[in-house]
Design a protein around this motif. Structure first.
Motif, PDB file in Angstrom:
ATOM      1  N   LYS A   2       0.838  -1.196   0.000  1.00 43.07           N
ATOM      2  CA  LYS A   2       0.000   0.000   0.000  1.00 43.07           C
ATOM      3  C   LYS A   2       0.877   1.251   0.000  1.00 43.07           C
ATOM      4  O   LYS A   2       1.887   1.309   0.704  1.00 43.07           O
ATOM      5  CB  LYS A   2      -0.917  -0.006   1.220  1.00 43.07           C
ATOM      6  CG  LYS A   2      -1.868  -1.195   1.283  1.00 43.07           C
ATOM      7  CD  LYS A   2      -2.642  -1.210   2.583  1.00 43.07           C
ATOM      8  CE  LYS A   2      -3.536  -2.433   2.658  1.00 43.07           C
ATOM      9  NZ  LYS A   2      -4.269  -2.510   3.955  1.00 43.07           N
ATOM     10  N   TYR A  15      -4.081   6.550  -4.140  1.00 39.78           N
ATOM     11  CA  TYR A  15      -3.852   5.441  -3.214  1.00 39.78           C
ATOM     12  C   TYR A  15      -3.710   4.156  -4.026  1.00 39.78           C
ATOM     13  O   TYR A  15      -4.594   3.797  -4.808  1.00 39.78           O
ATOM     14  CB  TYR A  15      -5.017   5.324  -2.234  1.00 39.78           C
ATOM     15  CG  TYR A  15      -4.943   4.132  -1.311  1.00 39.78           C
ATOM     16  CD1 TYR A  15      -3.906   4.002  -0.390  1.00 39.78           C
ATOM     17  CD2 TYR A  15      -5.922   3.139  -1.350  1.00 39.78           C
ATOM     18  CE1 TYR A  15      -3.841   2.919   0.462  1.00 39.78           C
ATOM     19  CE2 TYR A  15      -5.864   2.055  -0.503  1.00 39.78           C
ATOM     20  CZ  TYR A  15      -4.829   1.944   0.394  1.00 39.78           C
ATOM     21  OH  TYR A  15      -4.756   0.863   1.229  1.00 39.78           O
ATOM     22  N   GLU A  17      -2.766   0.049  -3.831  1.00 40.19           N
ATOM     23  CA  GLU A  17      -2.560  -1.134  -2.978  1.00 40.19           C
ATOM     24  C   GLU A  17      -1.575  -2.114  -3.589  1.00 40.19           C
ATOM     25  O   GLU A  17      -1.253  -3.129  -2.971  1.00 40.19           O
ATOM     26  CB  GLU A  17      -3.892  -1.833  -2.711  1.00 40.19           C
ATOM     27  CG  GLU A  17      -4.843  -1.020  -1.854  1.00 40.19           C
ATOM     28  CD  GLU A  17      -6.046  -1.824  -1.397  1.00 40.19           C
ATOM     29  OE1 GLU A  17      -6.341  -2.868  -2.037  1.00 40.19           O
ATOM     30  OE2 GLU A  17      -6.685  -1.424  -0.405  1.00 40.19           O
ATOM     31  N   SER A 320      -5.172   5.055   3.240  1.00 42.25           N
ATOM     32  CA  SER A 320      -6.354   5.125   2.375  1.00 42.25           C
ATOM     33  C   SER A 320      -7.173   6.398   2.604  1.00 42.25           C
ATOM     34  O   SER A 320      -7.979   6.788   1.761  1.00 42.25           O
ATOM     35  CB  SER A 320      -7.236   3.896   2.588  1.00 42.25           C
ATOM     36  OG  SER A 320      -7.636   3.791   3.953  1.00 42.25           O
TER      37      SER A 320
END
Length: 342
Positions: A2, A15, A17, A320
């Motif tokens: 992440k 963002y 992952e 996040s």
């Protein structure tokens, strides 16, 4: 892994992952598993295109971070599991500036090779760092507290540049964001009591009040209505016009510490006759050369009395929630956003 990734060409954040996890390349590499990573005012300038950063490829920002050693090269002095903090800046060790002990002026290293600006940074679960930029944390300092080590290292550098600051001097701190608060705590722990903090955002003044220093807290209009002069002014705003206004409040023999990082486009006018007549000193502060050991010492001396996130106005977020973190920071509801990375 992440990560919050910045695209320097498009000036966008995302963002991700599935950002590639770093691996050991050199024998002295250290892979740090990040636990806390701060959002700096410089990061906001970078995101807005006001401060230079890498445009070669998208990468995680974040030059203020702490964590634990996850993996090391076979030549590293560090051990897996050690609590550490990372100095994002380093010397090239080849140019005259670096060899003279002034790597903040280096044209290839220093701020021009910063982890989190020009190399993958701490807004991610893992970061590959050269071991000479990694510092083991002594007992008594948590990784949460060490998340503030990089900005405290800059404050330590500024304090050294402005020294000597004798106890009893009349001091004005301009701006009560996190840097203003770190200057407040640094001055207080060293015994300074005749300190005024000026901030336009009253919610930020409430945060400073919660630090329990007893310092005088005012808004800029109050400063303008008074006829007070200060021996030392520390400008933590990074706004050229603010510097222009507050420079007039210096006492004879005064020092003005231009600490907040102004965008290159800002301008300010000062009166050269005042500089001559009052023998004023204007002090610039660029990054944190060789000041991490002093910052670690400060952290150890301060403890929870000064480093408590709630009292400092620091709020933690998961990666996040980066959009919420930046929004809260820009509106001034908090003094600082820090990513708490699982």
């Amino acid at each position: 892994m992440k990560a919050v990734v910045f695209d320097g060409k498009a000036l966008t954040l995302e963002y991700d992952e599935n950002y590639p996890k770093p691996s050991i390349v050199n024998d002295t590499d250290v892979i740090v598993k990040v636990e806390y990573a701060g959002v700096c005012g410089t990061d906001l300038h970078i995101i807005q295109g006001e401060f230079p950063a890498s445009k070669e490829r998208p990468l995680p920002l974040g030059h203020e971070f702490s964590g634990v050693v996850h993996e090391v090269g076979k030549g590293s002095i560090f051990k897996v599991g050690q609590k550490v903090v990372v100095d994002p800046n380093r010397a090239c060790n080849l140019c005259n500036f670096c060899r003279d002990g002034n790597y903040q002026y280096c044209l290839t290293a220093g701020i021009n090779s910063t982890i989190g600006i020009w190399r993958d940074g701490g807004w991610a679960q893992y970061v590959n760092c050269p071991q000479d930029q990694v510092y083991a944390l002594p007992d008594g300092i948590t990784t949460e507290q060490a998340g503030l080590c990089e900005p405290y290292s800059c404050v330590s550098r500024g304090f050294d540049r402005a020294s000597p600051i004798s106890i009893g001097k009349k001091i004005l701190i301009v701006g009560a964001g996190i840097i203003g608060n770190l200057w407040t705590t640094t001055l207080h722990v060293q015994g300074h009591r005749d300190v005024t903090v000026s901030e336009i955002n009253k919610s930020r003044l409430d945060i400073v009040k919660g630090l329990g220093t007893g310092y005088r807290l005012v808004t800029p209009d109050v400063l303008a209505s008074e006829n007070q002069r200060y021996d030392v002014i520390v400008d933590c705003t990074g706004v050229g016009k603010v510097m222009e206004i507050n420079f007039k409040y210096l006492n004879y023999g005064g020092k003005y510490v231009l600490f907040g990082c102004c965008p290159p486009t800002h301008q300010a006018s000062v009166n050269p006759f005042d500089i001559y007549n009052k023998e004023l000193t204007l002090i610039g502060v660029k990054i944190n050369p060789f000041s991490f050991p002093k910052a670690i010492g400060l952290l150890k001396a301060m403890g929870d009395r000064y480093l408590n996130y709630d009292r400092l106005g620091v709020k933690t977020y998961p990666l996040s929630a980066y959009e919420e973190a930046l929004k809260d920071l820009k509106t001034g509801h908090i003094s600082k956003a820090v990513f708490k990375i699982e």
